[in-house]
Design a protein around this motif. Structure first.
Motif, short mmCIF file in Angstrom:
data_model
loop_
_atom_site.label_atom_id
_atom_site.label_comp_id
_atom_site.label_asym_id
_atom_site.label_seq_id
_atom_site.Cartn_x
_atom_site.Cartn_y
_atom_site.Cartn_z
N VAL A 106 -28.15 -3.63 -28.64
CA VAL A 106 -27.68 -3.35 -27.27
C VAL A 106 -28.85 -3.19 -26.30
N ARG A 107 -30.05 -3.50 -26.76
CA ARG A 107 -31.27 -3.40 -25.93
C ARG A 107 -31.43 -2.02 -25.32
N GLY A 109 -33.66 0.03 -26.23
CA GLY A 109 -35.10 0.28 -26.12
C GLY A 109 -35.61 1.43 -26.97
N ALA A 110 -34.72 2.03 -27.78
CA ALA A 110 -35.17 3.17 -28.60
C ALA A 110 -36.29 2.78 -29.57
N CYS A 111 -36.32 1.53 -29.96
CA CYS A 111 -37.35 1.09 -30.91
C CYS A 111 -38.65 0.67 -30.22
N CYS A 184 -33.48 3.13 -34.57
CA CYS A 184 -32.43 2.29 -33.97
C CYS A 184 -31.06 2.90 -34.23
N PRO A 185 -30.28 3.17 -33.20
CA PRO A 185 -28.97 3.78 -33.41
C PRO A 185 -28.03 2.88 -34.22
S1 SF4 Z 1 -33.20 0.46 -31.04
FE1 SF4 Z 1 -31.83 -1.04 -32.04
S2 SF4 Z 1 -30.24 -1.47 -30.53
FE2 SF4 Z 1 -31.90 -0.43 -29.43
S3 SF4 Z 1 -33.19 -2.13 -28.65
FE3 SF4 Z 1 -34.06 -1.56 -30.63
S4 SF4 Z 1 -33.08 -2.93 -32.13
FE4 SF4 Z 1 -31.84 -3.00 -30.23
#
Ligand code: SF4
Ligand code: SF4
Length: 548
Positions: A106-107, A109-111, A184-185
């Motif tokens: 879902v972009r 950005g947590a990662c 990543c959630p």
């Molecule tokens: S944390 Fe997971 S869902 Fe969120 S941008 Fe990164 S890969 Fe995508």
């Protein structure tokens, strides 16, 4: 319908300052070309090595050739795009996880700031979300309706030579460490996207020598360096002299290819020829003598490491197969494994389904304590740290932990043993049992959140040293923190690649901190029967109080 989130992300990347550099990008991310220059890429595989793999596993390694990464002609097969697209289709059909990882980001950005390559280089394409997007954009173009109809508006782009270059650049700036997946959630594992990307690159003959040559050696002689059985054996035997020098005890408990032994012991081969791994090996052998373990070492399955993991599933399976084959040939009851990282990811996550079930082996049971390792019921293979921790816990080892008082120790969780198999407590329990001075690095850099050494997955080669020092910066920074605060001078770990890469990393960032396997610390502390008054540790350095 347009993928608005992907569009938003693109806008953000091009109009907002980079998190790392503060610079405002002037181009859309996919308009920024990958430019190869000395120091930012691994050398391609020698033609003879690519030929060797192509003969053993036809169809998986493209056309063997000499090619120049810095040129715009990689001598690719004419239909290379078709090969890649068909390869993606095959993998989408085979691996459900890949399809899910392509669709469910879902972009958020947590990662984004969790990857050591991004933190060390500041390159936005080293954000895990953007690394996966390099693949996802091609997936959208050929495998989603929105991508087929709306193209770029939907975040889709066709496979081109420019994209292929990006893939090679950034799938080899990922150590498949999986730190990003912890944050990543949705549990998206960008390491798996990288693995698929590398597999696809191999299909068109785009590869690196540092991975394929050790893999070829391992296939041919059993270990990465290509040591012949007699050399492997002699190297190991040579270390008995060093043990005698330190302890006064001449061991004669090394056995090779002995049928009917209770346990087959498999190590990363670096432990018999490379400093500081050799001290780890000395620790293993002293421990086995101390408890009278009935074990043997195979000169064919003389490598726990498996560079197939960094190449493709088929090569990983083939290289892993020799462990069970040798266990069967030698008629052992179960397998004990040494201090290696990626070996354990392969063993823990894939071995049973790839080459099992190993019904011919027994569920591992320690002959010394009677402990049954139920956690190894599927693979029939126990980690040396689990085995040693149990021995200590059951009071079976005579230990003088003061002998390690010259070491102020911290512990680096290897990505593969921590995130790949959950081995978190045993190494700490052992270190605390054999050392008086142990300090943890900051919480967000250890255990499941450990920072990679920066050079795993076959990136530990000299030609990219600058990149490695950057990628290892977050790990080195945490080491520096405990070195400055607590005087830490020893970085312990349970991985052969770490023992090599952290050595180089520390020489650059923290030259006062040495590197060791934890079995070395065990060997130093063990009170061996018939030993002389110990004056030095296994490295030949004076023990505390023996400096004069
Ligand atoms: S944390 Fe997971 S869902 Fe969120 S941008 Fe990164 S890969 Fe995508
Ligand atoms: S797997 Fe590790 S190296 Fe690869 S993108 Fe994730 S954090 Fe970075």
């Amino acid at each position: 319908m347009a993928d608005t989130k992907a569009a938003e992300m693109k806008v953000k990347v091009v109009t907002e300052p980079s998190l790392m550099t503060g610079a405002v990008p002037t181009h859309d991310w996919w308009d920024v070309e990958a430019i190869f220059k000395p120091g930012n890429y691994c050398y391609p595989a020698k033609k003879s090595i690519a030929e060797y793999h192509g003969k053993n596993l036809p169809g998986l390694f493209g056309e063997p050739r000499d090619w120049d990464i810095e040129s715009d002609d990689w001598a690719l097969p004419e239909n290379w795009k078709e090969i890649i697209i068909n390869g993606i289709k095959e993998r989408l059909d085979k691996f459900r996880s890949l399809k899910i990882f392509m669709d469910c980001c879902v972009r958020c950005g947590a990662c984004a700031d969790k990857c050591h390559f991004f933190l060390g280089t500041g390159d936005p394409k080293n954000m895990p979300v953007l690394r996966a997007e390099l693949f996802r954009s091609v997936y959208r173009n050929d495998f989603t309706t929105a991508g087929k109809i709306l193209g770029q508006i939907a975040g889709a782009r066709p496979m081109t030579f420019k994209v292929l270059k990006e893939w090679f650049m950034y799938f080899y700036q990922c150590t498949e460490c999986r730190r990003c997946s912890v944050f990543c959630p949705y549990g998206i594992d960008t390491a798996e996207v990288t693995m698929m990307g590398r597999e696809l690159l191999h299909l068109v003959g785009v590869n690196t020598n540092w991975i394929l040559e050790p893999a070829a050696n391992s296939n041919r002689t059993g270990n990465h360096l290509g040591l012949q059985p007699h050399t492997f054996k002699e190297n190991a035997e040579f270390l008995l002299d060093d043990i005698e020098e330190a302890t006064g005890v001449k061991l004669n408990n090394l056995t090779f290819n002995r049928k009917g032994a209770e346990v087959l012991f498999i190590i990363p081969s670096a432990d018999v020829f490379a400093d500081p791994g050799i001290f780890t090996f000395m620790g293993y052998i002293m421990l086995f003598e101390h408890i009278g373990l009935d074990y043997t070492i195979s000169t064919y399955s003389s490598e726990g490491g498996n560079f197939g993991l960094f190449t493709n599933n088929q090569l990983m399976k083939k290289l892993n197969g020799k462990m069970y084959a040798e266990a069967k040939r030698l008629g052992v009851k179960w397998i004990l494994g040494g201090e290696c990282g990626h070996m354990w990811r392969v063993v823990h996550q894939y071995m049973n389904t790839m080459n099992g079930p190993a019904d011919f082996l027994e569920i591992p049971k320690s002959p010394i304590t009677g402990t049954v390792f139920e956690n190894a019921a599927a693979t029939r293979m126990v980690h040396i740290s689990e085995f040693t921790a149990d021995l200590i816990h059951q009071g079976k080892l005579k230990i003088d932990k003061n002998r390690n008082d010259n070491r102020i120790v911290t512990f680096h969780d290897s990505c593969n043993t921590s995130r790949g198999m959950g081995l978190l407590e045993e190494p700490r329990y052992i270190i605390n049992s054999v050392c008086n001075n142990f300090y943890e690095m900051p919480e967000n850099t250890i255990r499941e959140k450990t920072f990679c050494c920066g050079s795993g997955t076959g990136l530990n080669t000299g030609e990219i040293m600058d990149l490695r020092m950057r990628a290892g910066l977050p790990r080195a920074n945490a080491v520096k923190y405990v070195a400055e605060r607590h005087g830490v001078n020893m970085l312990a770990n349970v991985c052969a690649i770490d023992r090599a890469t952290l050595l180089a990393l520390n020489q650059y960032w923290n030259p006062e901190v040495q590197v060791c396997g934890i079995s070395e610390l065990v060997g130093n502390a063990l009170i061996m029967e018939g030993e002389k008054e110990r004056e030095t540790d296994l490295r030949g350095e004076p023990l505390p109080g023996m400096e004069g």
